[in-house]
Design an enzyme around this catalytic site. Structure first.
Site, mmCIF file in Angstrom:
data_model
loop_
_atom_site.group_PDB
_atom_site.id
_atom_site.type_symbol
_atom_site.label_atom_id
_atom_site.label_comp_id
_atom_site.label_asym_id
_atom_site.label_seq_id
_atom_site.Cartn_x
_atom_site.Cartn_y
_atom_site.Cartn_z
ATOM 1 C CG ASP A 64 15.906 -15.529 -0.151
ATOM 2 O OD1 ASP A 64 16.650 -15.787 0.791
ATOM 3 O OD2 ASP A 64 16.139 -14.603 -0.960
ATOM 4 C CG HIS A 186 15.985 -10.520 -10.615
ATOM 5 N ND1 HIS A 186 16.088 -9.422 -9.796
ATOM 6 C CD2 HIS A 186 15.219 -11.418 -9.934
ATOM 7 C CE1 HIS A 186 15.424 -9.643 -8.674
ATOM 8 N NE2 HIS A 186 14.885 -10.851 -8.728
#
Length: 224
Positions: A64, A186
């Site tokens: 996000d 990540h």
């Protein structure tokens, strides 16, 4: 919102009339009118404005938007000039340096990538100020799944970067044998040392594109 008006409309237009999107639109409109939300409303769809579907060479999936002031502008991992480079992007730049020898720039503005065909897509496109993940589960995920499906349907070589567990879960949607799917942890400081560093995704992407007759990406972000 500055609506999508290019070739993305073909696969996405049907989403705008679905019940979930109508609920999402009302939720987002109310959030912008009652609290502080990022990115600015006119920037929500910048990933699509800057990178038409016909030009997509690489899909880089984020989560996000950044939730602090003046950071988010509609491109995953990117921040507007004048902001500190976020930790995950610092690690992306470090991997770029180690992989391709790119110097580490003084800014985190990634529009150069978008202009070359890197779709910088977050799975959720808005966020309440200073509240990470606050707009998860409101419908954006269904919309961006439709985007991923549209990329998957393209009958040409495309590279997809899936970094981290949430992005990795999208792998089951990516069934096109013409595409190259690259997975890694990540790049956040919490996980970059578990295999993001050394993944060489940038050189692998360019080798794949060149092998298929596609102009590779110039990944170097210049100093401002």
């Amino acid at each position: 919102m500055s609506m999508i008006d290019n070739d993305w409309l073909v696969p996405l237009k049907k989403e705008f009339s679905k019940p979930y999107y109508k609920d999402l639109f009302e939720f987002v409109k109310n959030e912008y009118s009652t609290t502080v939300v990022y990115p600015p409303a006119d920037d929500i769809f910048n990933a699509f404005h800057f990178t038409p579907l016909k030009d997509v060479k690489v899909l880089l999936l984020g989560q996000d938007p950044y939730h602090n002031v003046h950071q988010a502008h509609g491109l995953s991992f990117s921040v507007l000039p004048g902001n500190d480079i976020p930790p995950s992007l610092k690690n992306i730049y470090q991997e770029l340096h180690d992989d391709l020898g790119c110097y580490i720039p003084n800014n985190g503005y990634l529009k150069k990538w978008a202009d070359q065909g890197v779709l910088l897509l977050n799975t959720v496109l808005t966020v309440r100020a200073h509240q990470a993940n606050s707009h998860q589960g409101k419908g954006w995920e269904q919309f961006t799944d439709a985007v991923i499906e549209a990329v998957n349907a393209q009958d040409r070589p495309i590279v997809i970067f899936l970094w981290g567990a949430p992005a990795g879960r999208k792998a089951k949607m990516l069934t096109n044998p013409k595409h190259l799917v690259l997975k890694a942890p990540h790049p956040s400081p919490l996980s970059a040392y578990r295999g993001f560093f050394g993944c060489k995704h940038f050189s692998k992407a360019n080798e794949f594109l060149k092998a298929n007759g596609v102009e590779p990406i110039d990944w170097q972000i210049e100093n401002i």
